[in-house]
Design an enzyme around this catalytic site. Structure first.
Site, PDB file in Angstrom:
ATOM      1  N   HIS A  21     -25.663 -79.290 -70.288  1.00 15.67           N
ATOM      2  CA  HIS A  21     -24.523 -78.770 -71.063  1.00 15.67           C
ATOM      3  C   HIS A  21     -23.287 -78.625 -70.174  1.00 15.67           C
ATOM      4  O   HIS A  21     -22.205 -79.117 -70.535  1.00 15.67           O
ATOM      5  CB  HIS A  21     -24.902 -77.415 -71.655  1.00 15.67           C
ATOM      6  N   GLU A  22     -23.450 -77.981 -69.042  1.00 11.79           N
ATOM      7  CA  GLU A  22     -22.304 -77.746 -68.167  1.00 11.79           C
ATOM      8  C   GLU A  22     -21.814 -79.045 -67.525  1.00 11.79           C
ATOM      9  O   GLU A  22     -20.617 -79.202 -67.268  1.00 11.79           O
ATOM     10  CB  GLU A  22     -22.654 -76.712 -67.089  1.00 11.79           C
ATOM     11  N   HIS A  25     -19.251 -80.612 -69.755  1.00  6.80           N
ATOM     12  CA  HIS A  25     -17.908 -80.055 -69.528  1.00  6.80           C
ATOM     13  C   HIS A  25     -17.318 -80.594 -68.220  1.00  6.80           C
ATOM     14  O   HIS A  25     -16.148 -80.990 -68.166  1.00  6.80           O
ATOM     15  CB  HIS A  25     -17.978 -78.530 -69.432  1.00  6.80           C
TER      16      HIS A  25
END
Length: 453
Positions: A21-22, A25
């Site tokens: 997920h990170e 980003h």
């Protein structure tokens, strides 16, 4: 299976899902020319950190493992030098900022697609969608289904195996009454019928959805040999062990595993005298099945059968996909699972489904440990499911979540200017309250499951 096994399986799953997920980003921020100051797995005090790369980005591991974050250069957090201002997040166009925010949830959905695709290419073992005895009066019986029927299609979708059939039933349970089936008996021509799904309960405590409508596997001729009991389960507390061979229950001979399951299921809260063979020595052990709530309460002792690989290979099939149809199937599986997750959330909000369906970290850790113990394939399927849930949850329009930031961006697009700082702070506080209430409910459900089953 030790508690440590559950904890490690859970932490590994969280680390993978949060990192993906990170990273979503992170990589999109870098592609948009935004400087990333820190990439952190976990929150709170740092346990370990290292800087590398041309921009000396700090990669850290923090003490609280339930999440992570990517910290970018931003004038709202600290002064930014004039020469670096063009690389700050807040100075980017609305499109770039939205892409960075959206990238995290999309990375989780992409991970699910890749996992489903890989599993489809490798092939998964499953039971054929062939029925055993059909209970009288059940929706399956009313649809004219018979023992030996093989379900070829459900609601127009090809059914490749029993797991696929279960998913199709659950998928249509929330919004369909009657569903079309295509079934085949032996070598006869396939025939079409319809089965009633209204009244099907998709609840944690409810019976298996397939059993509720009368779709039952043929009785497997599996020897009643126990696997390792779950920690703290009635089976473990009574002293049952892995490799115990069940001879009888309350004097009734047990020929196959299904016989043992039937007696346990019919005896919630009752003392059962189980005669076992342990390495050639017969022992009698008293076990009290815990009560599992539902329309018809049933018993459970917390132990599974130890599968004989030869018997498994004889009774199951390999479900495999090609490169392109496997990718299409993986995308479809991720999409339908995502939309189903949203339907479940909506039905919980509207009261159609119980809030007991909201699970917290203890329950997720339990599922992680059980799936890891079952093998790599179940664990990867678990990762895909949780990755989808994480992606969808983060897309909800709740401040502090990625979806909340996207909501701010949508308001900015409509108004032509960003939301005020006071408005953003107020929204963040509301979001924190919502998440705190949600987590409290999830922990309450976890504790309730532990104490009352």
């Amino acid at each position: 299976m030790s508690t440590l096994h559950y904890v490690l399986s859970f932490l590994l799953a969280i680390a993978i899902l949060v990192a993906v997920h990170e990273y979503g980003h992170f990589i999109v921020a870098r592609l948009c020319g935004i400087r990333v100051l820190r990439f952190s797995l976990g929150f709170g005090p740092q346990l370990f950190s290292v800087r590398f790369g041309a921009e000396r980005t700090e990669f850290s591991l923090a003490a609280i493992p339930l999440g992570g974050y990517v910290r970018m250069l931003d004038e709202r957090e600290a002064p930014v030098e004039a020469s670096e201002r063009h690389r700050a997040f807040n100075t980017q166009s609305l499109m770039k900022r939205s892409l960075v925010v959206l990238a995290g949830p999309l990375a989780n959905l992409l991970l699910a697609i890749l996992l489903y695709w890989g599993l489809g290419l490798a092939g998964t073992r499953d039971f054929p969608a062939r029925l055993g005895n059909v209970p009288e009066g059940s929706p399956a019986a009313q649809a004219g289904l018979q023992a030996g029927d093989t379900i070829r299609a459900f609601a127009g979708n090809e059914v490749k195996g029993w797991t696929d059939l279960r998913w199709q039933v659950v998928r249509h349970a929330l919004d369909d009454s009657y569903v079309d089936l295509e079934v085949q008996q032996g070598e006869m021509e396939p025939r079409k019928t319809r089965i009633l799904l209204s009244g099907l309960q998709i609840e944690e405590k409810a019976a298996d959805p397939l059993q509720q409508i009368g779709l039952v596997l043929p009785a497997a001729r599996i020897s009643p040999v126990l696997s390792r009991p779950l920690p703290g389960s009635p089976a473990e507390l009574a002293g049952l062990q892995e490799n115990d061979f069940v001879r009888s229950v309350d004097g009734k001979p047990i020929a196959f595993w299904a016989d043992f399951v039937k007696l346990v299921s019919a005896s919630p809260g009752k003392s059962l005298h189980v005669l076992i063979d342990r390495s050639g020595r017969e022992l009698e052990i008293v076990v009290v099945p815990e009560r599992v709530a539902g329309d018809v309460p049933r018993g459970r002792v917390g132990v599974a059968v130890k599968i004989d690989p030869d018997a498994l290979n004889r009774d199951t099939i390999i479900v495999r996909h090609g490169i392109f149809d496997g990718l299409a199937h993986a995308i479809e599986q991720t999409w339908t699972t995502s939309t189903f997750s949203l339907k479940v959330m909506w039905n919980i909000v509207t009261g159609r489904l119980s809030v007991r369906n909201i699970s917290g970290p203890v329950t997720i850790a339990d599922y992680a440990g059980q799936s890891a113990s079952a093998g790599l394939e179940p664990y990867l399927k678990f990762l895909a499911m949780v990755s989808i849930s994480l992606g969808i949850l983060n897309l909800l329009p709740v401040p502090v979540l990625d979806g909340g930031h996207l909501l701010y961006h949508a308001i900015e697009y409509v108004r032509g200017r960003p939301i005020s700082e006071a408005g953003e702070v107020f929204g963040q506080r509301l979001g924190m309250v919502f998440l705190a209430l949600l987590m409290s409910l999830a922990f309450f459900n976890d504790i309730n499951r532990i104490l009352f089953g």
